[in-house]
Design a protein around this motif. Structure first.
Motif, PDB file in Angstrom:
ATOM      1  N   VAL A   1       1.327 112.455  18.193  1.00 45.77           N
ATOM      2  CA  VAL A   1       2.304 111.371  18.378  1.00 45.77           C
ATOM      3  C   VAL A   1       3.370 111.450  17.287  1.00 45.77           C
ATOM      4  O   VAL A   1       4.575 111.346  17.556  1.00 45.77           O
ATOM      5  N   ARG A   2       2.936 111.657  16.038  1.00 46.43           N
ATOM      6  CA  ARG A   2       3.872 111.732  14.911  1.00 46.43           C
ATOM      7  C   ARG A   2       4.919 112.825  15.107  1.00 46.43           C
ATOM      8  O   ARG A   2       6.049 112.710  14.628  1.00 46.43           O
ATOM      9  N   ALA A   3       4.547 113.888  15.806  1.00 50.29           N
ATOM     10  CA  ALA A   3       5.440 115.034  15.973  1.00 50.29           C
ATOM     11  C   ALA A   3       6.617 114.743  16.901  1.00 50.29           C
ATOM     12  O   ALA A   3       7.583 115.506  16.935  1.00 50.29           O
ATOM     13  N   SER A   4       6.548 113.652  17.650  1.00 47.84           N
ATOM     14  CA  SER A   4       7.616 113.303  18.586  1.00 47.84           C
ATOM     15  C   SER A   4       8.271 111.997  18.159  1.00 47.84           C
ATOM     16  O   SER A   4       7.726 110.913  18.371  1.00 47.84           O
ATOM     17  N   LYS A   5       9.452 112.083  17.546  1.00 44.74           N
ATOM     18  CA  LYS A   5      10.147 110.878  17.100  1.00 44.74           C
ATOM     19  C   LYS A   5      10.482 109.960  18.267  1.00 44.74           C
ATOM     20  O   LYS A   5      10.450 108.732  18.133  1.00 44.74           O
ATOM     21  N   SER A   6      10.799 110.541  19.426  1.00 45.20           N
ATOM     22  CA  SER A   6      11.141 109.700  20.573  1.00 45.20           C
ATOM     23  C   SER A   6       9.929 108.904  21.044  1.00 45.20           C
ATOM     24  O   SER A   6      10.046 107.718  21.392  1.00 45.20           O
ATOM     25  N   LEU A   7       8.748 109.531  21.023  1.00 46.88           N
ATOM     26  CA  LEU A   7       7.533 108.817  21.417  1.00 46.88           C
ATOM     27  C   LEU A   7       7.190 107.754  20.382  1.00 46.88           C
ATOM     28  O   LEU A   7       6.788 106.633  20.733  1.00 46.88           O
ATOM     29  N   VAL A   8       7.358 108.082  19.092  1.00 47.06           N
ATOM     30  CA  VAL A   8       7.092 107.103  18.033  1.00 47.06           C
ATOM     31  C   VAL A   8       8.026 105.906  18.179  1.00 47.06           C
ATOM     32  O   VAL A   8       7.602 104.757  18.066  1.00 47.06           O
ATOM     33  N   ARG A   9       9.309 106.170  18.446  1.00 47.93           N
ATOM     34  CA  ARG A   9      10.252 105.059  18.628  1.00 47.93           C
ATOM     35  C   ARG A   9       9.848 104.176  19.805  1.00 47.93           C
ATOM     36  O   ARG A   9       9.943 102.941  19.737  1.00 47.93           O
ATOM     37  N   GLU A  10       9.394 104.799  20.881  1.00 51.19           N
ATOM     38  CA  GLU A  10       8.971 104.021  22.035  1.00 51.19           C
ATOM     39  C   GLU A  10       7.750 103.170  21.687  1.00 51.19           C
ATOM     40  O   GLU A  10       7.672 101.992  22.052  1.00 51.19           O
ATOM     41  N   LEU A  11       6.802 103.765  20.968  1.00 56.58           N
ATOM     42  CA  LEU A  11       5.619 103.023  20.537  1.00 56.58           C
ATOM     43  C   LEU A  11       6.014 101.880  19.608  1.00 56.58           C
ATOM     44  O   LEU A  11       5.542 100.742  19.750  1.00 56.58           O
ATOM     45  N   GLN A  12       6.903 102.164  18.646  1.00 52.87           N
ATOM     46  CA  GLN A  12       7.341 101.127  17.704  1.00 52.87           C
ATOM     47  C   GLN A  12       8.071  99.996  18.422  1.00 52.87           C
ATOM     48  O   GLN A  12       7.884  98.820  18.099  1.00 52.87           O
ATOM     49  N   THR A  13       8.892 100.348  19.393  1.00 53.06           N
ATOM     50  CA  THR A  13       9.635  99.330  20.139  1.00 53.06           C
ATOM     51  C   THR A  13       8.684  98.391  20.867  1.00 53.06           C
ATOM     52  O   THR A  13       8.869  97.170  20.872  1.00 53.06           O
TER      53      THR A  13
END
Length: 302
Positions: free
Chosen positions: A20-32
Motif C-alpha cells: 500500500v505504501r508503494a502507491s501514493k495514489s492508493l494511500v491518498r485514497e485510503l487517507q481521504t
C-alpha cells in the motif's frame, strides 16, 4: 496501481501495508476515506506516516480486526461502505458550548475528529465562557478558546478559557517592522479552519510551551488599522509565528498578541497544553500538526 475498489474486488488477502505504501495514489485514497470517517485530518498527502498509521489501526479496531498489517478485501470493502455517522456518530443536539461549537463546525463545513482519543480545538470570537455574546471590543480578551472530543456521539467539553484570536491596539497601531507581506499592517487570522500548529516553545516576551506555527497560515493585514477584517487583504506564509500561547494573566491584550491566538491565563494555558498532548495523534507523533478552527461571533449556533 490498484484502487480501493480493485483491492475490494481482488484476492481475499488483499495487499500488505508495504505494498500500500508503494502507491501514493492508493494511500491518498485510503487517507481521504479515513478523513471522511472522522479519523484522519485532511488533506491527504500520500505518505503512511505515524498519524496515518494510527488512524488506520483505529479503523481496523473499530471494525473488529486485530491485524492492521494488511489491507484485506474485507477491510477495503468496509472502508468504502462505512459512513462517519455509522462508524463514529456525532449528535451535537444539546445546548452546551461544545454542542454549539460542533454544530457550527458542521454547518461551516469544518472537519471534526470523531475518535474519542482525539481533540478538536476552536476559538469562538465575541463570546464569554457562559456562551453569551459580547461586544467583541478590540484589545480585550473577549473570545473563547475551547477543546472538545466526541464520546459516544456527543461533544464532550474538555476545557474552555478566555482568550483572543485578534491582535491588540499596540500591534494594530504600530505594526511590527519585520513584516514581509506587501501590506505592512497587523496580522489577524482568517475565520476558518487551518492545520499548522505543533507542540513547541513560544519565544515571546515570556518563553513557554505552546502550539507553534509550523505550516502556512492565512491572515488578514489590517490595512486601515481599525481592528476589523472587513476589506483587508489576505496573505499566507509559513513563518508568521502565529502561535497559541498565554498572556501572562494580563487583563488587556496589549503587546501579548500581534496576531497570535492567546489565552490570558497562564494556568489555563498550561491546562490546555496538558489536554491537547493527551491526543492519540500527538502520542503517535510529537510532530503532529493540530487543526484549529476560528469561528466568528455571528457564526456560533444557538
Amino acid at each position: 496501481m490498484k484502487t480501493l475498489a480493485e483491492v475490494r474486488d481482488g484476492p481475499t488477502d488483499g495487499l500488505s501495508l508495504g505494498d500500500v505504501r508503494a502507491s501514493k495514489s492508493l494511500v491518498r485514497e485510503l487517507q481521504t476515506r479515513l478523513a471522511e470517517l472522522g479519523l484522519l485530518d485532511p488533506p491527504a498527502d500520500g505518505d503512511v506516516g505515524p498519524v496515518t498509521l494510527w488512524a488506520w489501526q483505529a479503523f481496523c479496531a473499530l471494525r473488529g480486526t486485530a491485524d492492521a498489517s494488511r489491507l484485506s478485501a474485507a477491510l477495503a470493502r468496509d472502508l468504502l461502505s462505512s459512513s462517519a455517522d455509522g462508524l463514529l456518530p456525532l449528535m451535537a443536539t444539546g445546548t452546551t458550548l461544545a454542542d454549539r461549537c460542533a454544530r457550527s463546525m458542521v454547518k461551516l463545513g469544518y472537519w471534526i475528529a470523531r475518535h474519542p482519543g482525539c481533540v478538536n480545538i476552536a476559538y469562538i470570537e465575541g463570546h464569554d465562557l457562559d456562551g453569551q455574546r459580547n461586544a467583541n471590543q478590540t484589545d480585550l480578551y473577549n473570545d473563547i478558546r475551547l477543546v472538545f472530543s466526541v464520546h459516544e456521539g456527543a461533544p464532550n467539553l474538555l476545557g474552555a478559557w478566555t482568550a483572543t484570536s485578534q491582535p491588540g491596539w499596540r500591534a494594530i497601531l504600530n505594526p511590527l517592522p519585520s513584516i514581509k507581506d506587501a501590506v505592512k499592517a497587523a496580522a489577524q487570522i482568517t475565520l476558518g479552519q487551518q492545520k499548522a500548529w505543533c507542540v513547541g516553545t513560544h519565544n515571546g516576551s515570556t518563553s513557554h510551551e505552546g502550539l507553534v506555527q509550523r505550516d502556512k497560515v492565512r491572515i488578514h493585514r489590517d490595512r486601515d488599522r481599525n481592528g476589523k477584517r472587513d476589506g483587508d487583504p489576505v496573505f499566507e506564509r509559513p513563518d508568521y509565528g502565529i502561535n497559541q500561547h498565554h498572556g501572562s494573566n494580563s487583563k488587556k491584550i496589549g503587546g501579548y498578541s500581534a496576531g497570535c491566538l492567546v489565552a490570558n491565563n497562564k494556568a489555563g494555558h498550561e491546562e490546555f497544553m496538558r489536554i491537547v498532548k493527551q491526543d492519540a495523534r500527538y502520542r503517535a507523533s510529537n510532530s503532529y500538526k493540530y487543526m484549529t478552527a476560528v469561528i466568528g461571533s455571528e457564526q456560533l449556533s444557538d
